[in-house]
Design a protein around this motif. Structure first.
Motif, mmCIF file in Angstrom:
data_model
loop_
_atom_site.group_PDB
_atom_site.id
_atom_site.type_symbol
_atom_site.label_atom_id
_atom_site.label_comp_id
_atom_site.label_asym_id
_atom_site.label_seq_id
_atom_site.Cartn_x
_atom_site.Cartn_y
_atom_site.Cartn_z
ATOM 1 N N VAL A 59 34.557 44.368 43.572
ATOM 2 C CA VAL A 59 34.819 43.271 44.515
ATOM 3 C C VAL A 59 34.931 41.924 43.813
ATOM 4 N N ILE A 60 34.073 41.684 42.821
ATOM 5 C CA ILE A 60 34.047 40.360 42.180
ATOM 6 C C ILE A 60 34.765 40.358 40.834
ATOM 7 N N VAL A 61 34.425 41.320 39.971
ATOM 8 C CA VAL A 61 34.952 41.272 38.599
ATOM 9 C C VAL A 61 36.419 41.658 38.550
ATOM 10 N N LEU A 110 29.831 32.556 38.346
ATOM 11 C CA LEU A 110 28.552 31.990 38.759
ATOM 12 C C LEU A 110 27.738 33.002 39.573
ATOM 13 N N VAL A 111 28.386 33.712 40.478
ATOM 14 C CA VAL A 111 27.697 34.732 41.284
ATOM 15 C C VAL A 111 27.122 35.825 40.383
ATOM 16 N N MET A 112 27.920 36.295 39.432
ATOM 17 C CA MET A 112 27.469 37.379 38.550
ATOM 18 C C MET A 112 26.312 36.925 37.655
ATOM 19 N N PRO A 133 43.308 29.704 39.798
ATOM 20 C CA PRO A 133 42.588 30.713 39.011
ATOM 21 C C PRO A 133 41.272 30.195 38.435
ATOM 22 N N ALA A 134 41.238 28.929 38.003
ATOM 23 C CA ALA A 134 40.014 28.392 37.398
ATOM 24 C C ALA A 134 38.877 28.336 38.414
ATOM 25 N N GLY A 135 39.160 27.925 39.636
ATOM 26 C CA GLY A 135 38.131 27.836 40.666
ATOM 27 C C GLY A 135 37.565 29.201 41.020
ATOM 28 N N PHE A 136 38.457 30.178 41.189
ATOM 29 C CA PHE A 136 37.998 31.530 41.506
ATOM 30 C C PHE A 136 37.195 32.123 40.347
#
Length: 726
Positions: A682-684, A373-375, A364-367
């Protein structure tokens, strides 16, 4: 909620008849009464507003907007006899157009400076006795067509200004394409024409009735002319999504062996509650625009809230009734065959999303770090966003306003597309002389390329003070930062210094369209933090009561702010910085319209919260069943991920269809809303939120005991979540 769902299912004919009566009745009344939309723009307390008010009282015929007719001779000079005769005939016809109060011709004594040095380009100033927002669309188009009728024989006639812009407005032209795209996604998701039609039919009833009500309400409440288009845009997106979530839960219930009524009751008791709270949050976000204190946005907020409210009511009443008529026909053929053979589903979870949830659970921490970072990277351009108003140079290249802009910039300089206007009330010859001195001081200011001679308009009532006017042409275009700096310098330094030297007591105001848009940007910029704070706080309080947690609402608020910032960053990158702008056919960048962050934030915050509510509601159900946070997050995401991404795909296509409109504002909204929904789903919601919830463990559900005793029990999880799991 269970009683409501059961009643609507059993009395489905009554419910359907009531909705048909409401749609037909309100539409008929609206057809007879019509609408009374009004774009009255009130920025009281600003110089530009005070200048307009002064003109309206002292010189009403000069109080309206001013457009510029641009003339270009392709073969000779505009002063050639044949060209002059043709242009003067056109100007004579324009003078007879309704609401045109004055034309300053380049061939008259006041228009000597309106012919370029090359002699091939000239312009005429047309003043209206009303502002453009008070002209009908027919009147605006009549004015433009009269100007363009002078085109020919080597003479080009174009027009630029607020009236010309109003004539070119196309509205929400992508609505039909958006609805078609939504239908395609629904068919791919459900594999059934009936299942595809139900969300569209439900949204259609809701929006048809809601738009009629909004139109009728416009007679009692001031509503901007774009209120109905914006309401349709928002209503179509949320209406289809709300019906999609309830219909999905209904289909899942049927596939587990529930009867039609049992499946309807369970879907409304669970997903229906999420729909209700999600709709409330969207309305809170829209009504938060009242905090801005800008009156023309009040009607927009009310109209959008009405549209959303109707979609919620339709999803909770009409959809259960329609499901009573259609029954198992909303399933695929193979699914109906499996039911007949007694083969039932034992889980609502998607295998693909179950695998994704398992990967999240392992790291979970890596994801969370990668998603955040992307956001953040996407949001960085937002820090350099410049609020303002894009000028006609950003209009489509084939439009008359864009052609007029380019011709003026070529012949005189870009600043001629948006002059500043000096306005002052004069009561004596001494004040007239003082105005002339101030005009000279402003004209000699660095950044000013030209100024007209002061004009004195006598009061339209005997004994009333007159009004002095002068036009100031900046070096930069209306949207340039240099023009904003010049406006502030003239107001804050040049005019006060020149007025103090004369000692006449005259008060010179700086108005005009460029000043109006700058003042609007300033007003909204100062109030944005308050607006954001109120919307976030109210949503936080509601979610605290819904999920009985302080951590969940905090995560939701932060994630929604992050989604909005990333969307603003995308908009800034494309429309202000020009990154990828050519792909959309944008050949000129500019500032972001001041009202866009306000309206986009209200819409995006509400829509982002929709996905948050749907995701966390299912996780909350699993938490009540399992009392294990890791299991709840994993199974909740596996059960809702497919539906949320399908709903987001519909939203992206609906909003994305508006990118094809060709108008910068429409494109801006389309890009901003579509990118925000895509990034959020998709990301959040698919990675960042569940990863954070996995990391926080049972702290997600922390609520102080003292607060727990006073909070109401809203039970968003429904009674189904409290039943033992098979």
């Amino acid at each position: 909620m269970r009683k409501l769902a059961s009643w609507c299912f059993v009395h489905r004919r009554v419910v359907l008849a009531a909705w048909v009566a409401a749609l037909v009745g309100f539409s008929a009344i609206h057809g007879l009464a019509g609408s009374a939309y009004s774009d009255n723009f009130n920025l009281s307390g600003t110089q530009s507003f005070d200048a307009v008010t002064l003109l309206q009282h002292a010189a009403p015929k000069a109080s309206g907007d001013s457009d510029q007719i641009v003339i270009a001779s392709k073969q000779g000079r505009v002063t050639d006899p044949a060209v002059r005769k043709q242009v003067q005939a056109m100007l004579a016809r324009v003078a007879r157009v309704r609401h045109v109060s004055e034309i300053v011709s380049p061939y008259g004594p006041r228009g000597a400076a309106q012919i370029s040095k090359s002699g091939q380009i000239a312009f005429a100033n047309v003043t209206f006795d009303v502002e453009s927002n008070k002209l009908s669309a027919a009147a605006s188009k009549s004015f433009v067509s009269t100007v363009q009728a002078g085109f020919g024989h080597g003479v080009e006639t174009e027009v630029e200004g607020q009236v010309a812009e109003a004539a070119a407005s196309n509205g929400a032209g992508g609505l039909g394409l958006g609805a078609l795209a939504a239908g395609v996604v629904l068919f791919l998701v459900f594999g059934s024409l009936l299942a595809m039609a139900l969300p569209l039919l439900t949204a259609g009833f809701a929006l048809g009735t809601g738009i009629a009500v909004i139109g009728l309400l416009s007679h009692a409440i001031q509503m901007a002319s774009f209120s109905s288009e914006l309401s349709l845009l928002i209503g179509l997106g949320v209406g289809v999504d709300y019906a999609l979530f309830i219909l999905t839960r209904y289909r899942q219930g049927l596939l587990r062996g529930l009867t039609g009524e049992q499946a309807v009751v369970e879907s409304v008791d669970t997903s229906g509650r999420a729909v209700m709270f999600a709709g409330i949050i969207v309305c809170i976000a829209m009504l938060g625009m009242f905090a801005l204190g800008v009156s023309f946005l009040y009607g927009v907020a009310i109209a959008a809230s009405i549209a959303v409210a109707f979609t919620v009511v339709a999803a909770l009443t009409l959809l259960p009734a329609l499901l009573g008529f259609f029954g198992t026909r909303v399933l695929r053929r193979r699914e109906r065959k499996a039911l007949r053979e007694g083969r039932l589903n034992t889980t609502d979870e998607s295998p693909a999303w179950a695998r994704w949830a398992g990967w999240l659970r392992q790291r979970p921490a890596g994801f969370a770090l990668a998603a955040a970072l992307v956001m953040v990277l996407l949001a960085i351009p937002f820090l350099s966003m410049r609020l303002g108003s894009a000028d006609a140079g950003s209009d489509p290249s084939g439009s008359t306003t864009r052609k007029a802009y380019d011709l003026l910039a070529k012949g005189f300089g870009p600043g001629y597309n948006g002059p500043l206007q000096l306005v002052a009330q004069v009561r004596s010859p001494a004040q007239e002389a003082a105005f002339v001195r101030i005009d000279h001081a402003v004209a000699s200011t660095p950044g000013v390329v030209s100024a007209t001679r002061p004009t004195l308009l006598r009061g339209h009532v005997a004994g009333q003070p007159g009004v002095a006017l002068a036009q100031i042409y900046p070096k930069g275009s209306p949207q340039d930062a240099s023009t904003t700096d010049l406006l502030n310098r003239v107001r804050d330094t040049v005019i006060p210094a020149a007025a103090a030297a004369g000692g006449s007591g005259v008060r010179v105001l700086v108005g005009g369209q460029t000043a109006i848009f700058n003042d609007f940007s300033g007003v909204l910029s100062r109030k944005l933090p308050l607006f954001f704070g109120i919307v976030v706080l109210l949503s936080f309080l509601l979610l605290t009561a819904v999920f009985r947690s302080l951590v969940i609402p905090l995560i939701a608020a932060l994630m929604n702010l992050l989604s909005a910032a990333a969307a603003f960053g995308v908009v800034t990158s494309i429309f202000q910085n020009g990154f990828g702008a050519s792909l959309l056919g944008i050949d000129k960048t500019g500032p972001i319209e001041a009202f866009v962050p306000v309206m986009m934030f209200a819409i995006l915050f509400g829509l982002s919260m929709d996905y948050e509510v749907f995701l966390v509601t299912r996780i909350y159900e699993e938490w009540h069943r399992r009392r294990d946070n890791r299991e709840a997050v994993t199974h909740g995401l596996a059960a809702t991920g497919r539906t949320i991404t399908a709903a987001a795909a519909i939203m992206v296509l609906v909003f994305g269809a508006f990118i094809l409109g060709g108008q910068r504002i429409i494109e801006l909204f389309g890009v901003g809303l579509a990118s925000a929904v895509l990034l959020d789903a998709v990301i959040v919601r698919s990675a960042l939120v569940p990863a954070l919830m996995l990391m926080l463990g049972e702290s997600n559900w922390w609520l102080p005991a003292r607060l727990a005793r006073v909070l109401p029990h809203l039970r968003v999880e429904g009674s189904a979540a409290r039943e033992p799991r098979e």
